[in-house]
Design a protein around this motif. Sequence first.
Motif, PDB file in Angstrom:
ATOM      1  N   GLN A   1       0.949  -1.105   0.047  1.00 31.68           N
ATOM      2  CA  GLN A   1      -0.009  -0.040   0.093  1.00 31.68           C
ATOM      3  C   GLN A   1       0.984   1.062   0.096  1.00 31.68           C
ATOM      4  OE1 GLN A   1      -2.168  -0.265   3.536  1.00 31.68           O
ATOM      5  NE2 GLN A   1      -3.595  -1.805   2.755  1.00 31.68           N
ATOM      6  N   GLU A   2       0.266   2.183  -0.579  1.00 30.20           N
ATOM      7  CA  GLU A   2       1.024   3.565  -0.468  1.00 30.20           C
ATOM      8  C   GLU A   2       0.440   4.345   0.626  1.00 30.20           C
ATOM      9  OE1 GLU A   2       0.850   5.798  -4.243  1.00 30.20           O
ATOM     10  OE2 GLU A   2       2.621   4.339  -5.060  1.00 30.20           O
ATOM     11  N   LYS A   3       0.845   3.852   1.891  1.00 33.96           N
ATOM     12  CA  LYS A   3       0.239   4.506   3.221  1.00 33.96           C
ATOM     13  C   LYS A   3       1.144   5.648   3.595  1.00 33.96           C
ATOM     14  CE  LYS A   3      -1.507   1.669   5.832  1.00 33.96           C
ATOM     15  NZ  LYS A   3      -1.868   0.640   6.894  1.00 33.96           N
ATOM     16  N   LYS A   4       0.606   6.837   3.357  1.00 36.47           N
ATOM     17  CA  LYS A   4       1.626   8.207   3.734  1.00 36.47           C
ATOM     18  C   LYS A   4       1.652   7.963   5.249  1.00 36.47           C
ATOM     19  CE  LYS A   4       0.337  10.764  -0.099  1.00 36.47           C
ATOM     20  NZ  LYS A   4      -0.433  11.942  -0.815  1.00 36.47           N
ATOM     21  N   ILE A   5       2.962   8.510   5.853  1.00 32.24           N
ATOM     22  CA  ILE A   5       3.157   8.580   7.181  1.00 32.24           C
ATOM     23  C   ILE A   5       2.186   9.827   7.756  1.00 32.24           C
ATOM     24  CG2 ILE A   5       5.153   7.391   7.251  1.00 32.24           C
ATOM     25  CD1 ILE A   5       6.492   9.958   7.802  1.00 32.24           C
ATOM     26  N   PRO A   6       1.547   9.773   8.777  1.00 25.89           N
ATOM     27  CA  PRO A   6       0.830  10.939   9.408  1.00 25.89           C
ATOM     28  C   PRO A   6       1.872  12.395   9.362  1.00 25.89           C
ATOM     29  CG  PRO A   6       0.510   9.005  10.867  1.00 25.89           C
ATOM     30  CD  PRO A   6       1.588   8.608   9.824  1.00 25.89           C
ATOM     31  N   LEU A   7       0.895  13.440   9.276  1.00 29.95           N
ATOM     32  CA  LEU A   7       1.564  14.380   9.491  1.00 29.95           C
ATOM     33  C   LEU A   7       2.484  15.071   8.274  1.00 29.95           C
ATOM     34  CD1 LEU A   7       2.530  14.718  13.163  1.00 29.95           C
ATOM     35  CD2 LEU A   7       0.127  15.470  12.230  1.00 29.95           C
ATOM     36  N   LEU A   8       3.328  14.291   7.937  1.00 30.42           N
ATOM     37  CA  LEU A   8       4.564  15.056   6.881  1.00 30.42           C
ATOM     38  C   LEU A   8       4.429  14.226   5.865  1.00 30.42           C
ATOM     39  CD1 LEU A   8       7.361  16.044   9.660  1.00 30.42           C
ATOM     40  CD2 LEU A   8       5.724  17.392   8.074  1.00 30.42           C
ATOM     41  N   GLY A   9       3.641  13.286   5.575  1.00 34.62           N
ATOM     42  CA  GLY A   9       3.858  12.380   4.311  1.00 34.62           C
ATOM     43  C   GLY A   9       3.403  13.022   2.998  1.00 34.62           C
ATOM     44  N   ASP A  10       2.465  14.041   3.291  1.00 36.48           N
ATOM     45  CA  ASP A  10       2.383  14.690   1.606  1.00 36.48           C
ATOM     46  C   ASP A  10       3.658  15.438   1.381  1.00 36.48           C
ATOM     47  OD1 ASP A  10      -0.154  13.707   1.203  1.00 36.48           O
ATOM     48  OD2 ASP A  10      -1.029  15.091   2.747  1.00 36.48           O
ATOM     49  N   GLN A  11       4.163  16.305   2.475  1.00 38.25           N
ATOM     50  CA  GLN A  11       5.081  16.779   2.334  1.00 38.25           C
ATOM     51  C   GLN A  11       6.371  16.151   1.939  1.00 38.25           C
ATOM     52  OE1 GLN A  11       5.545  20.157   2.595  1.00 38.25           O
ATOM     53  NE2 GLN A  11       3.309  20.510   3.001  1.00 38.25           N
ATOM     54  N   PHE A  12       6.693  15.146   2.381  1.00 36.90           N
ATOM     55  CA  PHE A  12       7.906  14.215   1.685  1.00 36.90           C
ATOM     56  C   PHE A  12       7.410  14.018   0.353  1.00 36.90           C
ATOM     57  CE2 PHE A  12       8.539  12.314   6.307  1.00 36.90           C
ATOM     58  CZ  PHE A  12       9.144  13.736   6.842  1.00 36.90           C
ATOM     59  N   GLN A  13       6.363  13.656  -0.019  1.00 36.29           N
ATOM     60  CA  GLN A  13       6.207  13.325  -1.236  1.00 36.29           C
ATOM     61  C   GLN A  13       6.472  14.605  -2.460  1.00 36.29           C
ATOM     62  OE1 GLN A  13       5.613  10.315  -2.661  1.00 36.29           O
ATOM     63  NE2 GLN A  13       5.787   9.697  -0.564  1.00 36.29           N
ATOM     64  N   ASN A  14       6.304  15.700  -1.739  1.00 33.32           N
ATOM     65  CA  ASN A  14       6.284  17.207  -2.604  1.00 33.32           C
ATOM     66  C   ASN A  14       7.977  17.440  -2.559  1.00 33.32           C
ATOM     67  OD1 ASN A  14       3.674  17.363  -3.165  1.00 33.32           O
ATOM     68  ND2 ASN A  14       3.196  18.557  -1.545  1.00 33.32           N
ATOM     69  N   TRP A  15       8.425  17.245  -1.390  1.00 35.66           N
ATOM     70  CA  TRP A  15       9.990  17.551  -1.352  1.00 35.66           C
ATOM     71  C   TRP A  15      10.908  16.807  -2.012  1.00 35.66           C
ATOM     72  CZ3 TRP A  15       9.862  18.206   4.767  1.00 35.66           C
ATOM     73  CH2 TRP A  15       9.256  19.278   4.984  1.00 35.66           C
ATOM     74  N   PHE A  16      10.629  15.603  -2.201  1.00 36.93           N
ATOM     75  CA  PHE A  16      11.529  14.702  -2.819  1.00 36.93           C
ATOM     76  C   PHE A  16      10.736  14.089  -4.085  1.00 36.93           C
ATOM     77  CE2 PHE A  16      12.155  13.880   1.829  1.00 36.93           C
ATOM     78  CZ  PHE A  16      13.448  14.640   1.836  1.00 36.93           C
ATOM     79  N   ASN A  17      10.081  14.839  -4.752  1.00 39.63           N
ATOM     80  CA  ASN A  17       9.251  14.474  -5.936  1.00 39.63           C
ATOM     81  C   ASN A  17       9.998  14.018  -7.072  1.00 39.63           C
ATOM     82  OD1 ASN A  17       6.681  14.008  -7.368  1.00 39.63           O
ATOM     83  ND2 ASN A  17       6.707  16.335  -8.221  1.00 39.63           N
ATOM     84  N   GLY A  18      11.135  14.424  -7.136  1.00 42.13           N
ATOM     85  CA  GLY A  18      12.265  14.147  -8.423  1.00 42.13           C
ATOM     86  C   GLY A  18      12.838  12.673  -8.261  1.00 42.13           C
ATOM     87  N   ILE A  19      12.411  11.936  -7.212  1.00 42.03           N
ATOM     88  CA  ILE A  19      12.912  10.583  -6.831  1.00 42.03           C
ATOM     89  C   ILE A  19      11.873   9.784  -7.481  1.00 42.03           C
ATOM     90  CG2 ILE A  19      13.378   8.865  -5.344  1.00 42.03           C
ATOM     91  CD1 ILE A  19      14.664  10.892  -3.636  1.00 42.03           C
TER      92      ILE A  19
END
Length: 108
Positions: free
Chosen positions: A90-108
């Motif tokens: 599953q693509e389970k985002k971690i609480p609170l910062l999961g969306d931010q991590f996806q945005n910050w490291f989008n180039g990966i």
Amino acid sequence: MENQTVKEGKTAAIISYITIFGTIIAFVMNNSKKNSFTSFHIRQMLGIFLLSMLNKYLIFDFLGKTIGGIVFLGIIVLWFIGFIGAVQGQEKKIPLLGDQFQNWFNGI
């Protein structure tokens, strides 16, 4: 998420949660043939690693061992949530910062 995508990327996604070296190995494995499932979990783990470094070098040093220990336990919980998501496919985002991590490291 496509079943085939998850099947192809599951091993590398799980490896990404085994210390920062596992994340680097998963990144190299994912570099030749990009897999969106693996990339998702690599981004999550990079964020968790970043949080742990902030905890180690800022919170422990400036707020003390007690607060640093509590934050560390929270980071362990976040790591566990991400790891279980990878194992379950599953693509389970971690609480609170999961969306931010996806945005910050989008180039990966």
